[in-house]
Design a protein around this motif. Structure first.
Motif, PDB file in Angstrom:
ATOM      1  N   ILE A  36       0.938  -1.121   0.068  1.00  0.00           N
ATOM      2  CA  ILE A  36       0.135   0.034  -0.007  1.00  0.00           C
ATOM      3  C   ILE A  36       0.896   1.373  -0.049  1.00  0.00           C
ATOM      4  CG2 ILE A  36      -0.011  -0.049   2.547  1.00  0.00           C
ATOM      5  CD1 ILE A  36      -3.285   0.945   1.962  1.00  0.00           C
ATOM      6  N   SER A  37       0.477   2.041  -0.670  1.00  0.00           N
ATOM      7  CA  SER A  37       1.354   3.518  -0.434  1.00  0.00           C
ATOM      8  C   SER A  37       0.085   4.787  -0.313  1.00  0.00           C
ATOM      9  CB  SER A  37       1.780   3.707  -1.962  1.00  0.00           C
ATOM     10  OG  SER A  37       2.418   4.809  -2.189  1.00  0.00           O
ATOM     11  N   PRO A  38       0.055   5.055   0.674  1.00  0.00           N
ATOM     12  CA  PRO A  38      -0.900   6.271   1.141  1.00  0.00           C
ATOM     13  C   PRO A  38      -0.578   7.532   0.570  1.00  0.00           C
ATOM     14  CG  PRO A  38       0.014   4.841   2.991  1.00  0.00           C
ATOM     15  CD  PRO A  38       0.941   4.587   2.191  1.00  0.00           C
ATOM     16  N   TRP A  39      -1.416   8.297   0.457  1.00  0.00           N
ATOM     17  CA  TRP A  39      -1.299   9.789   0.482  1.00  0.00           C
ATOM     18  C   TRP A  39      -1.422  10.496   1.789  1.00  0.00           C
ATOM     19  CZ3 TRP A  39      -0.995  13.183  -3.969  1.00  0.00           C
ATOM     20  CH2 TRP A  39      -0.710  12.545  -5.302  1.00  0.00           C
ATOM     21  N   LEU A  60       0.904  -5.374   5.511  1.00  0.00           N
ATOM     22  CA  LEU A  60       1.053  -4.678   4.346  1.00  0.00           C
ATOM     23  C   LEU A  60       2.547  -4.106   4.545  1.00  0.00           C
ATOM     24  CD1 LEU A  60      -2.487  -2.691   3.734  1.00  0.00           C
ATOM     25  CD2 LEU A  60      -1.507  -5.025   2.741  1.00  0.00           C
ATOM     26  N   THR A  61       3.058  -4.113   3.198  1.00  0.00           N
ATOM     27  CA  THR A  61       4.299  -3.290   3.069  1.00  0.00           C
ATOM     28  C   THR A  61       3.847  -1.860   2.510  1.00  0.00           C
ATOM     29  OG1 THR A  61       5.716  -5.201   2.446  1.00  0.00           O
ATOM     30  CG2 THR A  61       6.482  -3.091   1.714  1.00  0.00           C
ATOM     31  N   VAL A  62       4.333  -0.924   3.187  1.00  0.00           N
ATOM     32  CA  VAL A  62       4.320   0.367   2.709  1.00  0.00           C
ATOM     33  C   VAL A  62       5.298   0.678   1.540  1.00  0.00           C
ATOM     34  CG1 VAL A  62       4.182   2.733   3.185  1.00  0.00           C
ATOM     35  CG2 VAL A  62       3.165   1.215   4.904  1.00  0.00           C
ATOM     36  N   ALA A  98       8.021   3.186   5.611  1.00  0.00           N
ATOM     37  CA  ALA A  98       7.826   3.309   4.078  1.00  0.00           C
ATOM     38  C   ALA A  98       9.081   2.941   3.359  1.00  0.00           C
ATOM     39  CB  ALA A  98       7.053   4.563   3.647  1.00  0.00           C
ATOM     40  N   GLN A  99       8.904   2.183   2.301  1.00  0.00           N
ATOM     41  CA  GLN A  99      10.141   2.217   1.471  1.00  0.00           C
ATOM     42  C   GLN A  99      10.747   3.250   0.815  1.00  0.00           C
ATOM     43  OE1 GLN A  99       8.920  -1.302  -1.110  1.00  0.00           O
ATOM     44  NE2 GLN A  99       9.523  -2.742   0.360  1.00  0.00           N
TER      45      GLN A  99
END
Length: 274
Positions: A36-39, A60-62, A98-99
């Motif tokens: 997942i990649s949040p805003w 989940l992985t960010v 986050a990555q």
């Protein structure tokens, strides 16, 4: 090219109008999406610590936090405020593990016609946050945007230009390769090879013909003209083995569909056309 793409990540803007971040996390779990990649706006609504716990608990992985950047400003006070905002974004990315923090670097300040000056402000802005990001263990991913966004969103428009900045700035800075923004570039293959291990993120969607809105008419993978598997093969050849992050801004199509239908379609297209 490997027989199948890397795992799928949902950039939450893909269902921006339908779901909160909490609902996105739950939706990823339902549909077997592992990234997942949040805003940051939806992250703020949910609360950073609460979101971080929910993401961890869900497994989940960010793959990235969207977004940092937007460095240029009309005066020194504005530039300093933008640098401070980027440091807050780094803190949030670190809290989420986050990555990377994706940098949409910004265009020219309102009323300006000084492209070179805006690009210099971008370079200086990233330089001003780099040590902070290194200390927080948050890689900075410069995302070059299509030239149609040069004036207002990103004055870094090719992968080559982004890599020039990486060369100048040093450790802790890499690139996000978004097929929507780079597919047209005649130097793309050469620059992907140059990027090598500095590719921190790989974003997918499609370019529709015709495109009816420059910002908000991205296509679902397979509905447009981008050779997504071909670009993926080039990125993988440089050792990228990470997530394929789907990022679709679609005001008149996908944002109007039920979010579960959107995610089902993302999963299917990821398996068949990415």
């Amino acid at each position: 090219m490997s027989s199948k793409p890397g795992p799928l990540s949902l950039n939450t803007i893909t269902v921006r109008d339908q779901w909160s971040l909490k609902e996105c996390i739950e939706g990823c779990a339902r549909h077997g999406i592992t990234g997942i990649s949040p805003w940051r706006d939806k992250l703020a609504d949910y609360g950073v610590q609460q979101a971080a716990k929910h993401i961890r608990d869900t497994g989940l992985t960010v793959t990235g936090l969207c977004r940092g950047g937007m460095f240029p400003a009309a005066d020194a006070a504005g530039r300093q405020a933008n640098i401070a905002e980027n440091k807050r974004a780094i803190d949030e990315a670190a809290a989420l593990n986050a990555q990377c923090l994706v940098l949409v670097v910004g265009g020219m300040p309102a009323g300006s016609k000084d492209m070179a000056g805006a690009q210099a402000q971008v370079r200086d802005g990233i330089a001003a946050i780099r040590e902070y990001a290194l200390a927080a263990k948050v890689p900075l991913a410069i995302e070059p945007l299509h030239p149609m966004f040069a004036a207002d969103r990103a004055c870094i428009n090719t992968l080559g230009h982004a890599l020039d900045l990486c060369d100048e700035l040093g450790d802790g800075v890499g690139v996000a390769v978004d097929v929507y923004h780079v597919w047209w570039d005649p130097q793309l293959s050469q620059q992907i090879k140059r990027a090598g291990k500095r590719i921190l993120a790989f974003h997918v969607c499609d370019w529709l013909v015709p495109t009816t809105d420059l910002l908000l008419d991205r296509g679902m993978m397979g509905d447009g003209v981008i050779d997504i598997p071909g670009i993926r093969a080039q990125v993988e050849a440089q050792g990228y083995a990470g997530y394929c992050e789907v990022e679709i801004m679609s005001a008149n199509n996908w944002w109007k569909k039920p979010a579960d239908e959107v995610l089902r379609t993302c999963v299917e297209r990821h398996a068949t056309v990415v």
